[in-house]
Design a protein around this motif. Structure first.
Motif, mmCIF file in Angstrom:
data_model
loop_
_atom_site.group_PDB
_atom_site.id
_atom_site.type_symbol
_atom_site.label_atom_id
_atom_site.label_comp_id
_atom_site.label_asym_id
_atom_site.label_seq_id
_atom_site.Cartn_x
_atom_site.Cartn_y
_atom_site.Cartn_z
ATOM 1 N N THR A 188 6.958 3.516 -2.812
ATOM 2 C CA THR A 188 7.469 2.355 -2.075
ATOM 3 C C THR A 188 6.322 1.517 -1.539
ATOM 4 N N ARG A 189 5.280 2.182 -1.065
ATOM 5 C CA ARG A 189 4.108 1.433 -0.595
ATOM 6 C C ARG A 189 3.441 0.683 -1.749
ATOM 7 N N ILE A 190 3.343 1.301 -2.922
ATOM 8 C CA ILE A 190 2.776 0.614 -4.081
ATOM 9 C C ILE A 190 3.636 -0.582 -4.461
ATOM 10 N N LEU A 191 4.956 -0.408 -4.424
ATOM 11 C CA LEU A 191 5.872 -1.488 -4.770
ATOM 12 C C LEU A 191 5.738 -2.663 -3.808
ATOM 13 N N GLY A 192 5.522 -2.369 -2.520
ATOM 14 C CA GLY A 192 5.417 -3.451 -1.542
ATOM 15 C C GLY A 192 4.321 -4.437 -1.859
ATOM 16 N N ARG A 193 3.261 -3.972 -2.488
ATOM 17 C CA ARG A 193 2.186 -4.891 -2.865
ATOM 18 C C ARG A 193 2.332 -5.395 -4.296
ATOM 19 N N ALA A 194 2.994 -4.612 -5.157
ATOM 20 C CA ALA A 194 3.192 -5.054 -6.542
ATOM 21 C C ALA A 194 4.106 -6.266 -6.619
ATOM 22 N N VAL A 195 4.949 -6.483 -5.626
ATOM 23 C CA VAL A 195 5.795 -7.677 -5.590
ATOM 24 C C VAL A 195 4.948 -8.945 -5.617
ATOM 25 N N VAL A 281 8.983 3.420 5.385
ATOM 26 C CA VAL A 281 7.611 3.216 4.917
ATOM 27 C C VAL A 281 7.149 1.788 5.152
ATOM 28 N N LEU A 282 7.943 0.809 4.750
ATOM 29 C CA LEU A 282 7.511 -0.587 4.804
ATOM 30 C C LEU A 282 7.651 -1.205 6.184
ATOM 31 N N GLU A 283 8.634 -0.781 6.954
ATOM 32 C CA GLU A 283 8.839 -1.346 8.293
ATOM 33 C C GLU A 283 8.343 -0.420 9.398
ATOM 34 N N ARG A 284 7.903 0.779 9.028
ATOM 35 C CA ARG A 284 7.302 1.727 9.971
ATOM 36 C C ARG A 284 8.251 2.060 11.127
ATOM 37 N N ARG A 285 9.492 2.395 10.796
ATOM 38 C CA ARG A 285 10.481 2.751 11.806
ATOM 39 C C ARG A 285 10.672 4.255 11.836
ATOM 40 N N GLY A 286 11.314 4.712 12.917
ATOM 41 C CA GLY A 286 11.609 6.122 13.058
ATOM 42 C C GLY A 286 12.813 6.543 12.238
ATOM 43 N N VAL A 287 13.214 7.804 12.403
ATOM 44 C CA VAL A 287 14.278 8.363 11.571
ATOM 45 C C VAL A 287 15.597 7.645 11.830
ATOM 46 N N LEU A 288 16.077 7.691 13.071
ATOM 47 C CA LEU A 288 17.372 7.081 13.371
ATOM 48 C C LEU A 288 17.329 5.570 13.196
ATOM 49 N N ALA A 289 16.213 4.944 13.565
ATOM 50 C CA ALA A 289 16.097 3.491 13.388
ATOM 51 C C ALA A 289 16.133 3.108 11.915
ATOM 52 N N SER A 290 15.527 3.921 11.035
ATOM 53 C CA SER A 290 15.556 3.634 9.602
ATOM 54 C C SER A 290 16.961 3.788 9.042
ATOM 55 N N GLN A 367 13.656 5.488 -10.449
ATOM 56 C CA GLN A 367 14.648 5.548 -9.387
ATOM 57 C C GLN A 367 14.071 5.053 -8.069
ATOM 58 N N ALA A 368 12.831 5.440 -7.774
ATOM 59 C CA ALA A 368 12.195 4.961 -6.548
ATOM 60 C C ALA A 368 12.016 3.447 -6.576
ATOM 61 N N GLY A 369 11.668 2.890 -7.747
ATOM 62 C CA GLY A 369 11.522 1.440 -7.860
ATOM 63 C C GLY A 369 12.827 0.709 -7.656
ATOM 64 N N VAL A 370 13.922 1.244 -8.194
ATOM 65 C CA VAL A 370 15.221 0.601 -8.008
ATOM 66 C C VAL A 370 15.600 0.588 -6.536
ATOM 67 N N GLN A 371 15.391 1.692 -5.830
ATOM 68 C CA GLN A 371 15.737 1.734 -4.415
ATOM 69 C C GLN A 371 14.880 0.756 -3.620
ATOM 70 N N GLY A 372 13.582 0.680 -3.937
ATOM 71 C CA GLY A 372 12.731 -0.268 -3.237
ATOM 72 C C GLY A 372 13.115 -1.714 -3.498
ATOM 73 N N LEU A 373 13.476 -2.041 -4.727
ATOM 74 C CA LEU A 373 13.869 -3.414 -5.048
ATOM 75 C C LEU A 373 15.248 -3.748 -4.493
ATOM 76 N N LEU A 374 16.127 -2.770 -4.390
ATOM 77 C CA LEU A 374 17.403 -3.007 -3.710
ATOM 78 C C LEU A 374 17.172 -3.362 -2.246
ATOM 79 N N TRP A 410 6.318 -6.994 5.446
ATOM 80 C CA TRP A 410 7.588 -6.267 5.398
ATOM 81 C C TRP A 410 8.037 -5.798 6.779
ATOM 82 N N ASP A 411 7.178 -5.873 7.763
ATOM 83 C CA ASP A 411 7.508 -5.403 9.106
ATOM 84 C C ASP A 411 8.123 -6.546 9.906
#
Length: 434
Positions: A188-195, A281-290, A367-374, A410-411
């Motif tokens: 997901t971190r790689i995808l954030g910059r590959a965009v 990962v991209l917004e750096r939130r906690g468990v419940l906040a995510s 699968q990870a790429g699809v979730q990140g792009l969604l 992304w934050d």
């Protein structure tokens, strides 16, 4: 008195003084009959207009007006039509709300844009998950071979007990619980910059993701509890009914209804929480906040998100089966015909592990790429986040490189979200159980 066909000797064009100049209105306009002469003593009739009788724009019209309409011999676009400009695409996706094809194509481009990092990380995770399954399957095949040879008594009933049949699978799931979670976060971190067309090395991606590892594990634990608690209640209820001597037919029917209800519940919950890892990962939130953020982002796009996730699982399953089938078939053949020898067990385990690794190393990043792009698509639709991405991409093109500060876009705490296409900001508080 001129009859309209003569000419005045002093005129340069040779036309009569009461006639219009020859280039005032072209007689060859596509809205006039070719070769039809103008009536005597009158100027040529104006060309027939297709839209309300309005004259087409003249060449001296301002530059911001539509160009004149010039249809071809078989028709053309409406008057003044201009195709929409192509969306800015500096990286793996166009910076606009994504269609299904954009998401699937972007997930494949994520692998192709940085194959050494993406596939290198994926093959490690895939091998860790495939080896336990391969060992369990090879043991099971050896037991089947012993039974076929009539030598099962020498091996004992332990060869076909629960642990030998399902131990490898259970261990594989435990390994995937750890490894796949880490892989999803790193990719997901790689995808954030590959965009934006940027590349991230494996070491840099891990450095940016390692502080999110506890949050990723927390997401998996909470998600498993949310999924398994209703299932445990269903089995407990059916066990109580069976122990109380309830009618078998009624118990089976109730169990079928409860299982169908659980499947619907599982699809609903997994869809609403599918974006939590990307948020963490991209917004750096906690468990419940995510989890809460994922629940909110999916609002208004539940069925579309569910359909894309199901299609992704289908594609990944078919690809894994196709890639691993030759190795699994060869391993099964060796395991069954190897006469329970140690070499046959090792050969079967190696072949099955290779097949599972090859299939998983492609499907995991997909699968990870699809979730990140969604996740990116939902933010662009709900928060008009594509405008933020476009502004940053234009600035990066002006500078000629993708700076690491692109990760901060992304934050939302750094880049506030604006109103989206549905009027929401994505920061509101629609109902969420988290």
């Amino acid at each position: 008195m001129s009859d309209g066909h003569g000419s005045t000797p002093g005129t340069p064009s040779g036309w009569a003084s009461n006639q219009p100049p020859p280039y005032g209105n072209a007689p060859g306009s596509p809205w006039t009959a070719p070769g039809a002469p103008p009536p005597p003593q009158s100027p040529p009739p104006p060309p027939q207009q297709p839209y309300g009788g309005q004259a087409p724009p003249q060449p001296q019209a301002p530059h911001d007006q539509a160009p004149p309409y010039h249809p071809g011999p078989y028709g053309g676009q409406p008057h003044g039509y201009r195709p929409p400009p192509a969306a800015l695409r500096p990286g793996i996706i166009p910076l606009r709300p994504l269609g299904l094809g954009d998401i699937l194509d972007g997930a494949i481009k994520l692998i192709r844009s940085n194959p050494k990092t993406v596939l290198g990380l994926s093959v490690i995770v895939a091998a860790l998950g495939a080896i336990p399954v391969a060992i369990g399957q090879s043991a099971l095949l050896t037991g089947m071979s012993a039974e076929l040879d009539g030598s099962a008594a020498s091996i004992g009933p332990q060869s076909t007990d629960f642990l030998s049949q399902y131990g490898g699978t259970l261990i594989s799931y435990a390994v995937q619980f750890i490894a796949v979670t880490l892989l999803t976060g790193v990719l997901t971190r790689i995808l954030g910059r590959a965009v934006f067309g940027g590349r991230t090395t494996g070491g840099e991606a891990w450095r940016l993701t390692r502080d999110r590892v506890p949050t990723l594990f927390g997401l998996v634990v909470v998600s498993m509890l949310v999924m398994l608690l209703p299932l445990a209640l269903i089995f407990a209820l059916l066990w109580v009914l069976a122990s109380a001597g309830a009618d078998i037919g009624s118990t089976v029917l109730l169990g079928a209804v409860l299982v169908l209800g659980f499947i619907a519940y599982a699809l609903f919950v997994t869809t609403r929480l599918a974006l939590a890892a990307s948020v963490a990962v991209l917004e750096r939130r906690g468990v419940l906040a995510s989890l809460r953020r994922s629940w909110t982002l999916v609002n208004g796009g539940f069925w579309r998100t569910l359909g894309i996730l199901l299609l992704t699982q289908l594609i990944a399953g078919l690809a894994t089966t196709a890639l691993s089938f030759p190795f699994t078939l060869a391993g099964a053949f060796i395991g069954v015909t190897g006469e329970t020898s140690t070499a046959s067990q090792i050969g079967a385990a190696v072949l099955i592990a290779i097949g599972g690794t090859i299939g998983a190393m492609i499907t995991y990043p997909f699968q990870a790429g699809v979730q990140g792009l969604l996740y990116a698509d939902r933010r662009m639709r709900a928060e008009a986040f594509d405008l933020v991405l476009q502004t940053a991409a234009i600035e990066q093109q002006r500078q000629g490189w993708v700076h690491a500060s692109a990760d901060d876009l992304w934050d939302p705490s750094i880049t506030p979200a604006g109103p989206g296409r549905d009027g929401r900001t994505g920061q509101g508080a629609p109902w969420s159980p988290f």
